[in-house]
Design a protein around this motif. Structure first.
Motif, PDB file in Angstrom:
ATOM      1  N   GLU A  63      54.687 -10.246  -8.852  1.00 32.31           N
ATOM      2  CA  GLU A  63      54.922 -10.766 -10.190  1.00 32.31           C
ATOM      3  C   GLU A  63      55.059  -9.626 -11.203  1.00 32.31           C
ATOM      4  O   GLU A  63      54.506  -8.544 -11.004  1.00 32.31           O
ATOM      5  CB  GLU A  63      53.745 -11.654 -10.625  1.00 32.31           C
ATOM      6  CG  GLU A  63      53.477 -12.840  -9.717  1.00 32.31           C
ATOM      7  CD  GLU A  63      54.350 -14.030 -10.037  1.00 32.31           C
ATOM      8  OE1 GLU A  63      55.164 -13.943 -10.990  1.00 32.31           O
ATOM      9  OE2 GLU A  63      54.223 -15.049  -9.343  1.00 32.31           O
ATOM     10  N   PRO A  64      55.770  -9.870 -12.314  1.00 34.48           N
ATOM     11  CA  PRO A  64      55.824  -8.855 -13.372  1.00 34.48           C
ATOM     12  C   PRO A  64      54.595  -8.925 -14.269  1.00 34.48           C
ATOM     13  O   PRO A  64      54.039  -9.998 -14.505  1.00 34.48           O
ATOM     14  CB  PRO A  64      57.089  -9.243 -14.152  1.00 34.48           C
ATOM     15  CG  PRO A  64      57.167 -10.734 -14.004  1.00 34.48           C
ATOM     16  CD  PRO A  64      56.632 -11.030 -12.623  1.00 34.48           C
ATOM     17  N   LEU A  65      54.173  -7.782 -14.761  1.00 32.01           N
ATOM     18  CA  LEU A  65      53.125  -7.697 -15.782  1.00 32.01           C
ATOM     19  C   LEU A  65      53.677  -6.849 -16.919  1.00 32.01           C
ATOM     20  O   LEU A  65      54.129  -5.730 -16.686  1.00 32.01           O
ATOM     21  CB  LEU A  65      51.857  -7.034 -15.241  1.00 32.01           C
ATOM     22  CG  LEU A  65      50.993  -7.789 -14.238  1.00 32.01           C
ATOM     23  CD1 LEU A  65      49.780  -6.936 -13.878  1.00 32.01           C
ATOM     24  CD2 LEU A  65      50.545  -9.137 -14.779  1.00 32.01           C
ATOM     25  N   ASP A  66      53.638  -7.384 -18.123  1.00 34.28           N
ATOM     26  CA  ASP A  66      54.114  -6.605 -19.262  1.00 34.28           C
ATOM     27  C   ASP A  66      53.441  -7.129 -20.525  1.00 34.28           C
ATOM     28  O   ASP A  66      53.516  -8.327 -20.827  1.00 34.28           O
ATOM     29  CB  ASP A  66      55.636  -6.720 -19.398  1.00 34.28           C
ATOM     30  CG  ASP A  66      56.163  -5.797 -20.475  1.00 34.28           C
ATOM     31  OD1 ASP A  66      56.403  -4.612 -20.175  1.00 34.28           O
ATOM     32  OD2 ASP A  66      56.315  -6.251 -21.621  1.00 34.28           O
ATOM     33  N   LEU A  67      52.782  -6.246 -21.239  1.00 34.30           N
ATOM     34  CA  LEU A  67      52.033  -6.671 -22.418  1.00 34.30           C
ATOM     35  C   LEU A  67      52.935  -7.209 -23.514  1.00 34.30           C
ATOM     36  O   LEU A  67      52.523  -8.076 -24.293  1.00 34.30           O
ATOM     37  CB  LEU A  67      51.202  -5.499 -22.956  1.00 34.30           C
ATOM     38  CG  LEU A  67      50.023  -5.056 -22.083  1.00 34.30           C
ATOM     39  CD1 LEU A  67      49.379  -3.804 -22.661  1.00 34.30           C
ATOM     40  CD2 LEU A  67      48.992  -6.171 -21.945  1.00 34.30           C
ATOM     41  N   TRP A  68      54.192  -6.730 -23.604  1.00 32.66           N
ATOM     42  CA  TRP A  68      55.085  -7.230 -24.647  1.00 32.66           C
ATOM     43  C   TRP A  68      55.818  -8.482 -24.193  1.00 32.66           C
ATOM     44  O   TRP A  68      55.827  -9.493 -24.895  1.00 32.66           O
ATOM     45  CB  TRP A  68      56.104  -6.160 -25.045  1.00 32.66           C
ATOM     46  CG  TRP A  68      56.985  -6.615 -26.177  1.00 32.66           C
ATOM     47  CD1 TRP A  68      56.705  -6.532 -27.511  1.00 32.66           C
ATOM     48  CD2 TRP A  68      58.256  -7.272 -26.077  1.00 32.66           C
ATOM     49  NE1 TRP A  68      57.734  -7.086 -28.242  1.00 32.66           N
ATOM     50  CE2 TRP A  68      58.700  -7.542 -27.394  1.00 32.66           C
ATOM     51  CE3 TRP A  68      59.063  -7.648 -25.008  1.00 32.66           C
ATOM     52  CZ2 TRP A  68      59.906  -8.180 -27.651  1.00 32.66           C
ATOM     53  CZ3 TRP A  68      60.278  -8.282 -25.261  1.00 32.66           C
ATOM     54  CH2 TRP A  68      60.690  -8.545 -26.584  1.00 32.66           C
TER      55      TRP A  68
END
Length: 459
Positions: A63-68
């Motif tokens: 899965e992707p993780l990105d704070l923005w």
């Protein structure tokens, strides 16, 4: 906190892009998988290609993780759920450790995950230690786990690097220069696993196993410290798509699909009906909306353009004034023509005016929000093509950290097209309005004219 769970976790970053962090992350995931451990891997930032390699290495979805793009709450919940079932969590960073806002370092520090950095050591020795020291000290509040020296030419090369490091910066692994283990790439990134040919009869799995063998006996294979992960309360999405059937293109030409997007659609009640614009003669029966994601239509342009029955089915679907979302490659497919890398012009579906052309120069890149009448949906752009003679855009993407306008967004009736790849969980209500007959501003979204003459025939 009673609900806190603990799991060993390691964030694998690098001094820059192109250092080999995907190969190292995949090798480490494969190593622990062979030890019988359940490994869950995440990829920082927007990426459809690296996760496919990492999934094959680990044997589990990535899965992707990105704070923005996805937000703190989404990241926190994904990590917590992974920690409940995993023996090890690995996160591959994006670009260099401190690049971007937020950066890989920001994500690692947000969840107190130790960081290991990959450095391609070709052409240097003691300088690797200097770079590593800078990476470790630049933000002292970050937990720095150690260095991984990649592309080493000899045992002496490794020794020079290790002898130059201070006592508190460990050399976790030394990866020898093995060109045959390099992961093949092309204009948008790594080649997808199903499309990789076997150089010297070495399959992707064989390369992953060989890379994992190189880690045997090195400190990197020791389980990293356990990290505390806490649950995050996330609102249950509305069942706004209850009973709706959404056709989703998925084949070798259209494969850029986040699992988080499909999970959200299903959680909102939609039934997903998969189909192939390459090989199917028509759309799935009884669908209420259509989603054409990105991918590689330029590599399959001849087959797409000569599947006349599918092109006609999509044109007829559009004439019926039903919702269509076309992202990047999906938008290129809907336009009149697409010129591939060889300069050959192929007819496309002809639903929208416009002509796509591949080029060596990259287009508008990076994180952007789609500012739609339904609401703001976050996403990103990454392409090597341009379109001309298109509709007038209704809006442009808003870049995350730059004032210049982003990608053009086109709208005609209920058809929305753009180079942007959208991350649906960033605004479930807007997605429901986009793919359902929802009301926007008190009026139901609908085409002003259903006249079929609006369609631009394929050339």
């Amino acid at each position: 906190m009673a609900d806190t769970t603990y799991c060993p976790a390691l964030f694998l970053s690098a001094m820059a892009s192109g250092q080999g962090k995907t190969t190292v992350t995949a090798a480490l995931a494969r190593y622990h998988r062979r030890q019988g451990r359940r490994v869950v891997v995440f990829k920082t930032g927007p990426d459809y290609l690296d996760p496919q390699i990492l999934a094959q290495a680990s044997g589990a979805p990535v899965e992707p993780l990105d704070l923005w793009m996805s937000g703190d709450a989404f990241c926190r919940e994904q990590l917590y759920r992974a920690a409940l079932e995993a023996d090890l969590i690995l996160i591959e960073g994006a670009m260099g450790l401190y690049d971007g806002t937020p950066s890989s370092a920001d994500l690692a520090m947000a969840f107190d995950i130790p960081v290991a950095c990959v450095i391609n050591a070709r052409g240097m020795a003691q300088t690797v230690a200097a770079i590593g020291l800078g990476l470790a000290r630049y933000r002292p509040e970050m937990t720095f786990h150690g260095l991984i020296a990649n592309a080493l030419g000899s045992e002496r090369h490794r020794q020079l690097i290790e002898d130059s490091l201070p006592d508190d910066v460990r050399l976790l692994a030394a990866m020898p220069r093995e060109e045959r283990l390099a992961l093949p790439s092309r204009h948008l990134g790594l080649v997808q696993p199903g499309e990789q040919e076997d150089p010297d009869n070495l399959s992707l799995d064989a390369r992953l196993d060989a890379a994992a063998d190189l880690l045997e006996g090195q400190a990197l294979t020791e389980l990293p410290p356990a990290v505390a992960f806490m649950p995050q309360d996330i609102d249950t999405p509305p069942r706004a798509l209850e009973g709706r059937r959404i056709g989703v293109a998925r084949d070798a030409a259209f494969s850029f699909i986040y699992a988080a997007n499909t999970r959200l659609l299903e959680a909102m009640g939609a039934e997903l009906c998969w189909f192939s614009p390459l090989t199917d003669a028509t759309l799935p029966e009884g669908i209420d909306a259509l989603w054409l994601p990105g991918g590689y239509p330029e590599l399959h342009a001849a087959a797409l353009g000569t599947n006349h029955s599918m092109c006609e089915a999509i044109r007829q679907f559009d004439i019926r004034d039903l919702p269509i979302l076309a992202e990047c490659g999906g938008m290129l497919y809907l336009q009149q023509t697409l010129t591939d890398q060889a300069g050959i012009c192929h007819p496309m579906a002809g639903v929208l005016p416009g002509h796509g052309e591949m080029r060596t120069k990259r287009g508008c890149q990076g994180m952007q929000s789609a500012l739609l009448p339904e609401g703001e949906i976050r996403g990103h752009a990454h392409h090597h093509s341009r379109s001309h003679d298109t509709l007038e855009p209704i809006a442009h993407g808003r870049r995350a950290s730059h004032p210049a306008p982003g990608e053009a967004i086109f709208r005609r009736g209920q058809l929305t097209a753009s180079y942007l790849h959208l991350f649906f969980p960033s605004n479930p209500d807007a997605v429901a309005a986009l793919l359902g007959r929802q009301k926007v501003g008190g009026k139901e979204t609908a085409r002003a004219s259903k006249d079929a003459d609006q369609h631009q025939p394929a050339e």
